[in-house]
Design an enzyme around this catalytic site. Structure first.
Site, PDB file in Angstrom:
ATOM      1  N   CYS A  23     -11.880   0.631   1.956  1.00 45.50           N
ATOM      2  CA  CYS A  23     -11.949   1.477   3.151  1.00 45.50           C
ATOM      3  C   CYS A  23     -13.071   2.490   2.954  1.00 45.50           C
ATOM      4  CB  CYS A  23     -10.618   2.190   3.375  1.00 45.50           C
ATOM      5  SG  CYS A  23     -10.188   3.353   2.047  1.00 45.50           S
ATOM      6  N   HIS A  52      -7.212   3.631  -7.167  1.00 39.12           N
ATOM      7  CA  HIS A  52      -6.238   2.882  -7.952  1.00 39.12           C
ATOM      8  C   HIS A  52      -6.603   1.394  -8.020  1.00 39.12           C
ATOM      9  CE1 HIS A  52      -2.872   6.120  -7.604  1.00 39.12           C
ATOM     10  NE2 HIS A  52      -3.679   6.312  -8.622  1.00 39.12           N
ATOM     11  N   HIS A  85      -7.626  10.665  -4.003  1.00 42.35           N
ATOM     12  CA  HIS A  85      -6.231  10.953  -3.644  1.00 42.35           C
ATOM     13  C   HIS A  85      -5.979  12.422  -3.319  1.00 42.35           C
ATOM     14  CE1 HIS A  85      -6.448   7.648  -6.649  1.00 42.35           C
ATOM     15  NE2 HIS A  85      -5.756   7.032  -5.715  1.00 42.35           N
ATOM     16  N   HIS A 135       3.372  10.025  -6.635  1.00 43.48           N
ATOM     17  CA  HIS A 135       2.068   9.479  -6.274  1.00 43.48           C
ATOM     18  C   HIS A 135       1.068  10.638  -6.238  1.00 43.48           C
ATOM     19  CE1 HIS A 135      -1.185   7.725  -3.890  1.00 43.48           C
ATOM     20  NE2 HIS A 135      -0.700   6.543  -4.233  1.00 43.48           N
ATOM     21  N   GLU A 137      -1.433  11.374  -4.422  1.00 45.35           N
ATOM     22  CA  GLU A 137      -1.685  11.955  -3.096  1.00 45.35           C
ATOM     23  C   GLU A 137      -0.562  12.899  -2.695  1.00 45.35           C
ATOM     24  OE1 GLU A 137      -1.826  10.764   1.584  1.00 45.35           O
ATOM     25  OE2 GLU A 137      -2.555   9.243   0.186  1.00 45.35           O
ATOM     26  N   CYS A 205      -3.582   6.478   7.558  1.00 48.49           N
ATOM     27  CA  CYS A 205      -4.999   6.327   7.856  1.00 48.49           C
ATOM     28  C   CYS A 205      -5.276   5.009   8.593  1.00 48.49           C
ATOM     29  CB  CYS A 205      -5.830   6.434   6.579  1.00 48.49           C
ATOM     30  SG  CYS A 205      -5.946   4.918   5.616  1.00 48.49           S
ATOM     31  N   SER A 233      -1.555   0.928  -6.733  1.00 48.89           N
ATOM     32  CA  SER A 233      -2.107   1.172  -5.401  1.00 48.89           C
ATOM     33  C   SER A 233      -1.003   1.114  -4.356  1.00 48.89           C
ATOM     34  CB  SER A 233      -3.187   0.129  -5.087  1.00 48.89           C
ATOM     35  OG  SER A 233      -3.520   0.138  -3.712  1.00 48.89           O
ATOM     36  N   SER A 234      -0.681   2.263  -3.773  1.00 49.29           N
ATOM     37  CA  SER A 234       0.407   2.336  -2.795  1.00 49.29           C
ATOM     38  C   SER A 234       0.135   1.433  -1.596  1.00 49.29           C
ATOM     39  CB  SER A 234       0.593   3.780  -2.324  1.00 49.29           C
ATOM     40  OG  SER A 234       1.551   3.860  -1.288  1.00 49.29           O
ATOM     41  N   ASN A 235      -1.087   1.471  -1.057  1.00 50.59           N
ATOM     42  CA  ASN A 235      -1.353   0.676   0.147  1.00 50.59           C
ATOM     43  C   ASN A 235      -1.287  -0.818  -0.146  1.00 50.59           C
ATOM     44  OD1 ASN A 235      -4.322  -0.549   0.208  1.00 50.59           O
ATOM     45  ND2 ASN A 235      -4.424   1.406  -0.866  1.00 50.59           N
TER      46      ASN A 235
END
Length: 319
Positions: A23, A52, A85, A135, A137, A205, A233-235
């Site tokens: 992104c 991440h 983050h 996390h 963030e 986002c 990586s959370s996403n």
């Protein structure tokens, strides 16, 4: 007569989701470290992993980036980049007190959440933050206000267990959550606290939303769905959950092609493929190459959005 090796391979349809991979915030963060190395030479220190992804971190480490969790060991004559983050205010204050050469690569969309939280707290509101504990963030977002001013909720049960607050409330969310689950949690917050204030636009986002929508569209007829990304990586983890919820018979997170268990292709006719927002496209290409060595591929491109967002280089590096 030339051999046709493809004719001997069983067919495999690959439903390739787009958008996928990097992104704008990740591209900016990586570019920031690269430009800092070009401008200042090695070493350049980075607070936390810049993004991440183990492959990205390894490549930047080989170039001279040094990743640290604590600023105490950062020399005052070397730059330190803050990761995409975001960081709590105490980290920024620490860098300022030590007169470190700080370069802030925090994603602008995360900075928007930080600004919202500070504004709500300044207005006397207690903030309920939807996110995942520990996390980075979330740690950074909670660290925008004094202790106790921001309350973290991770589940619907957490919301049900909240006390009846006397004063005004607001909510914010981590930017990399499941869109569908977050909608349910926001609805639960509004049901419990009808006067709660929220962002004018959702905090999740655009890239997280776009990648989840593409996975939903690609996963419906898949025997297996693979998301390229790191487990931190959370996403990326959310994309695996999205693929399962959208109808994929199975879904998994894969760091790279070398770690794939090829027996999982047994009985698979259609495979879905995407990548988290911090995963390089080269990892997707390597997996496709490895698939093509074993199966005769037909690739269906499933595109649900076009992305043209670019974030400017941090001010300290801008020419």
């Amino acid at each position: 007569m030339p051999r046709n090796d493809n004719a001997k391979k069983p067919p495999l349809t690959v439903r390739l989701a787009s958008p996928r991979g990097f992104c704008a915030g990740v591209e900016r963060a990586i570019r920031t470290v690269e430009e800092a190395l070009a401008l200042h030479g090695a070493p350049v220190f980075v607070r936390h992993e810049i993004v991440h992804n183990t492959h990205v971190v390894a490549r930047l480490s080989a170039m001279g980036a040094v990743f640290v969790e604590d600023l105490g060991g950062v020399p005052t004559d070397r730059p330190v980049v803050f990761s995409a983050h975001g960081a709590p205010r105490t980290a920024h204050e620490d860098a300022a007190s030590r007169k470190l050469m700080k370069i802030d690569a925090t994603c602008p969309l995360v900075l928007k959440v930080h600004s919202q939280i500070r504004r709500h707290v300044s207005a006397g509101r207690k903030v309920i933050l939807i996110g995942h504990r520990n996390h980075p963030e979330v740690i950074g977002s909670m660290g925008q206000a004094p202790e106790g001013a921001v309350i973290l909720v991770e589940t619907l049960d957490n919301i049900a267990a909240l006390p009846d607050f006397a004063g005004p409330l607001a909510y914010s969310t981590q930017t990399t959550l499941s869109v569908d689950e977050t909608k349910d949690m926001i609805a639960a917050l509004k049901a419990r606290f009808p006067e709660i204030a929220g962002p004018a636009r959702e905090d999740i986002c655009y890239a997280t939303s776009n990648r989840q929508e593409a996975v939903k569209a690609a996963a419906k007829t898949c025997d297996l769905f693979v998301v390229i990304g790191s487990p931190t990586s959370s996403n990326s983890v959310r994309l695996v959950e999205t693929a399962k919820a959208a109808g994929a018979a199975d879904a998994l997170l894969l760091e790279d092609a070398e770690r794939f268990d090829w027996t999982l292709l047994n009985g698979v006719n259609t495979i879905g493929l995407s990548a988290g927002a911090s995963a390089p496209e080269t990892l997707v290409e390597a997996f496709l190459t490895a698939l093509a060595a074993r199966r005769n591929l037909r690739i269906d491109h499933i595109e649900t959005a076009r992305e043209d967002v670019v974030f400017n280089t941090p001010h300290r590096l801008a020419s």
